[in-house]
Design a protein around this motif. Structure first.
Motif, short mmCIF file in Angstrom:
data_model
loop_
_atom_site.label_atom_id
_atom_site.label_comp_id
_atom_site.label_asym_id
_atom_site.label_seq_id
_atom_site.Cartn_x
_atom_site.Cartn_y
_atom_site.Cartn_z
N GLY A 60 0.79 -1.22 0.00
CA GLY A 60 0.00 0.00 0.00
C GLY A 60 0.82 1.27 0.00
N LEU A 61 2.15 1.15 0.06
CA LEU A 61 3.03 2.30 0.00
C LEU A 61 3.56 2.57 -1.40
CD1 LEU A 61 4.95 1.72 3.32
CD2 LEU A 61 3.45 3.64 2.82
N GLU A 62 3.20 1.72 -2.35
CA GLU A 62 3.66 1.93 -3.72
C GLU A 62 2.89 3.07 -4.36
OE1 GLU A 62 3.88 -0.32 -8.06
OE2 GLU A 62 3.31 -1.47 -6.27
N VAL A 63 3.61 4.00 -4.99
CA VAL A 63 2.98 5.10 -5.71
C VAL A 63 2.67 4.63 -7.13
CG1 VAL A 63 3.24 7.47 -6.52
CG2 VAL A 63 4.19 6.79 -4.32
N VAL A 64 1.41 4.84 -7.55
CA VAL A 64 0.97 4.40 -8.88
C VAL A 64 0.30 5.57 -9.60
CG1 VAL A 64 0.69 1.99 -8.18
CG2 VAL A 64 -1.24 3.58 -7.95
N PRO A 65 0.20 5.51 -10.93
CA PRO A 65 -0.50 6.58 -11.65
C PRO A 65 -1.99 6.59 -11.32
CG PRO A 65 0.83 5.21 -13.14
CD PRO A 65 0.76 4.50 -11.83
N ASP A 66 -2.60 7.77 -11.34
CA ASP A 66 -4.04 7.90 -11.14
C ASP A 66 -4.63 8.64 -12.35
OD1 ASP A 66 -6.63 8.03 -10.24
OD2 ASP A 66 -6.18 9.02 -8.36
N LEU A 67 -4.66 9.97 -12.32
CA LEU A 67 -5.06 10.71 -13.51
C LEU A 67 -3.99 10.62 -14.59
CD1 LEU A 67 -6.53 13.98 -11.94
CD2 LEU A 67 -7.82 12.14 -13.03
N ALA A 68 -2.75 10.48 -14.17
CA ALA A 68 -1.64 10.40 -15.12
C ALA A 68 -1.51 9.00 -15.71
CB ALA A 68 -0.34 10.79 -14.43
N GLU A 69 -0.95 8.93 -16.92
CA GLU A 69 -0.73 7.65 -17.57
C GLU A 69 0.37 6.85 -16.89
OE1 GLU A 69 -1.91 8.42 -22.26
OE2 GLU A 69 0.18 8.59 -21.64
N SER A 70 1.35 7.56 -16.33
CA SER A 70 2.49 6.90 -15.70
C SER A 70 3.00 7.80 -14.59
CB SER A 70 3.60 6.67 -16.74
OG SER A 70 4.13 7.91 -17.18
N ASP B 26 6.95 12.46 -7.10
CA ASP B 26 5.82 11.55 -7.34
C ASP B 26 4.98 11.37 -6.08
OD1 ASP B 26 5.78 10.83 -10.05
OD2 ASP B 26 7.41 9.41 -9.79
N TYR B 27 5.62 11.46 -4.91
CA TYR B 27 4.86 11.44 -3.66
C TYR B 27 4.01 12.69 -3.52
CZ TYR B 27 7.66 7.54 -1.79
OH TYR B 27 8.25 6.31 -1.58
N LEU B 28 4.60 13.85 -3.82
CA LEU B 28 3.85 15.10 -3.73
C LEU B 28 2.63 15.08 -4.65
CD1 LEU B 28 3.47 17.99 -2.78
CD2 LEU B 28 5.20 18.72 -4.42
N ALA B 29 2.77 14.43 -5.80
CA ALA B 29 1.68 14.37 -6.77
C ALA B 29 0.50 13.53 -6.29
CB ALA B 29 2.19 13.84 -8.10
#
Length: 585
Positions: free
Chosen positions: A101-111, A209-212
């Motif tokens: 659950g700590l992995e950062v993944v794309p949401d609105l972004a493609e990557s 990427d965390y800030l995003a």
């Protein structure tokens, strides 16, 4: 990418911590199978009562009210968690059990973001087909506008963090969209087309990427924005939209028919409806959970101290608990602009004088947290174990405290005010214990209480109020915006984070050496060196003595039988992941 390697390291640290949190014997077999029937601590490492069934109503309650449900005007962890239901962001934490659950993944972004070689420029491309609740397209300009309104308009939106303002080129000069009428906005966020957004930073920022993931990147259509009143009619970009909202009382969300699950693989969107009530007494919240009349306590901080014995002594109820590290620290901020705490020796007197063992016991003992000696908790990357004010059994040292009082010109002690949140039973118990231990060294701490919902906006995070009412000591708690040392420390110790209202640097600490160390560390693209720096900076704050760590917090969470898809997320302070949850009711 370096982000992925850093995330793996954090996940490992959290997994080790989670393994030590059990408040009683757990059923490992149930965990390994997903915990379908549930067992003590099962949701720490698995999804309990796993389900993909849609329908039912998710019911939440809160003992106070939110700072705001506006994704651009909030800083409470539970709202960041909750807002993902109606506000999608550039990136997100993966909804998953345990360290995953700590992995950062794309949401609105493609990557994930594409950084320049020097990590000063970050580029994101949006997915195709993104829509608001009214069917209109979501564009990169809407994300830019959302960041501008949330970071640069403290006169209207004072609650959120200030990372973008601090790190974007020209961030110190831009006045925000309500005052600066230039339709182009800040030049350092570029939107060359409707699906591309580019951030130009003053310095390298390895954690971008965390800030995003922060709710401030949830898009806002400028034509629908009404400043502080936007909360009355939030435009949804997620699977749910607001059917009703009554400030200070309740909100109700229903399905957003223009949300396309094909663009959003991380949100299962199980419930048909989501209801949340505010200003419900904590005793009532706990009793409703016990009676299975409520799905979840929105605050995510666990049952109150008075409820805890009932839960832990009943074997059936105990199997419905999860004792999670919150990745958060309860501490006291000593405001360096309120006398006598402008004198470091007066601050050190308090450091030596507080009986932390009694404070830990008052807030619920071991199930609610461990005695803290640092600001950074053990589950955050960069944590370094040290104790500059070590005493036997963490009970304080009266002789050393009195020696510091003499050094600061207050040999007989002094009188000060200490603030706390009236709607938080554990915090009220803690502040009473602090008051009692300080009395032993001749310091009289008068307790001043305030409602949690406006605690930082109007009182503890409002320097004018703090100075006028001589709030020398401020009870607070902090969890990482993202689970790295910078994500934890920056907004509570960096001078750039001091705001006229809604601030979290309650000490008003503006130490040039600490500010410089923070900015240099986040610009370092070497993961190991960056992690070491956070522990070194934590020690600088301890030497400054303006923050008194009390407890590394744990949450004794209770999951009702009707709750489905339940798992703890360390990305959101060890509460349940509201994005995944459903209800059989």
């Amino acid at each position: 990418m370096k982000t992925k390697r850093a995330t793996a390291a954090i996940a490992t640290a959290v997994a080790l911590a989670l393994g030590a949190t059990a408040c009683g014997g757990s059923d490992s077999d149930s965990k390994s199978k997903g915990g379908s029937s549930g067992s003590t601590d099962a949701a720490l490492t698995s999804v309990v009562n796993k389900s993909d069934k849609k329908g039912g109503t998710l019911s939440l309650a809160l003992s106070d009210e939110p700072d705001s449900l506006d994704p651009g005007n909030t800083y409470y962890g539970w709202v960041q968690n909750f807002a993902r239901l109606y506000g999608r962001t550039l990136t997100s934490f993966k909804p998953a059990a345990g360290g995953a659950g700590l992995e950062v993944v794309p949401d609105l972004a493609e990557s994930l973001g594409k950084p320049s070689a020097d990590a000063k420029t970050w580029t994101y491309t949006l997915k195709k087909g993104l829509k608001y609740e009214d069917g209109s397209p979501i564009t990169s300009k809407d994300i830019k506008y959302a960041i501008e309104r949330s970071n640069f308009s403290p006169e209207a939106l004072s609650n959120g963090p200030t990372y973008f303002k601090a790190h974007l080129i020209g961030g110190d000069k831009y006045k925000g969209p309500y005052k600066d009428k230039n339709p182009e906005g800040i030049a350092s966020i570029e939107t060359p087309d409707d699906t591309t957004i580019v951030f130009k930073l003053k310095d390298a920022f390895a954690d971008f990427d965390y800030l995003a993931t922060f709710s401030q990147t949830a898009p806002v259509p400028a034509a629908k924005d009404k400043g502080a009143e936007y909360v009355q009619h939030i435009v949804s970009s997620g699977p749910y939209k607001f059917a009703s909202y009554e400030e200070g009382k309740s909100a109700s969300l229903v399905r957003n028919e223009n949300w396309d699950p094909k663009t959003d693989p991380i949100r299962p969107a199980l419930p048909d409806k989501i209801n949340i009530r505010f200003k419900v007494k904590q005793e009532t919240v706990d009793n409703d959970l016990l009676a299975d009349n409520l799905t979840v306590d929105a605050a995510g901080t666990g049952v109150a101290p008075a409820t805890q014995p009932k839960v832990l002594t009943d074997q059936k109820l105990k199997k419905q608990t999860d004792n999670a590290y919150a990745g958060a620290t309860s501490y006291i901020g000593l405001n360096v602009h309120v006398k006598p705490f402008d004198n470091i020796h007066c601050r050190k007197a308090v450091q030596w004088g507080i009986d932390k063992a009694s404070v830990q016991a008052a807030q619920g003992g071991d199930p609610k947290g461990d005695v803290a000696t640092t600001l950074l908790p053990p589950t955050v990357s960069g944590y370094s174990k040290f104790d500059l004010y070590e005493t036997e059994g963490h009970k304080g040292d009266i002789e050393k405290a009195k020696a510091e009082l003499k050094e600061c010109g207050q040999p007989n002690g002094f009188e000060t005010n200490i603030s706390a949140r009236s709607d938080r039973p554990a915090e009220m118990s803690m502040v009473t214990a602090v008051q009692a231990s300080l009395k032993k060294i001749g310091v009289t701490a008068n307790i001043k209480t305030f409602p949690g919902g406006k605690y930082f906006q109007n009182f503890a995070g409002n320097p004018s109020y703090v100075h006028e009412h001589k709030l020398g000591m401020i009870m607070t708690a902090w969890g990482a915006d993202w689970p790295t040392g910078f994500g934890f420390l920056d907004q509570i110790i960096n001078g750039s984070a001091i705001k006229p209202t809604g601030g979290n640097n309650v000490q008003e600490l503006d130490d040039p050496a600490i500010n410089k160390a923070l900015n240099e560390a986040i610009a370092n693209t070497d993961d190991a060196a960056r992690a070491k720096a956070w522990g070194d900076i934590d020690k600088l704050v301890a030497e400054n003595a303006s923050a008194v760590p009390l407890v590394y917090r744990k949450n004794l969470l209770l999951r009702p039988v009707s709750a489905t898809n339940v798992t703890v997320t360390q990305a959101y302070l060890g509460m349940y992941d509201y994005l995944l949850m459903g209800s059989s009711k």
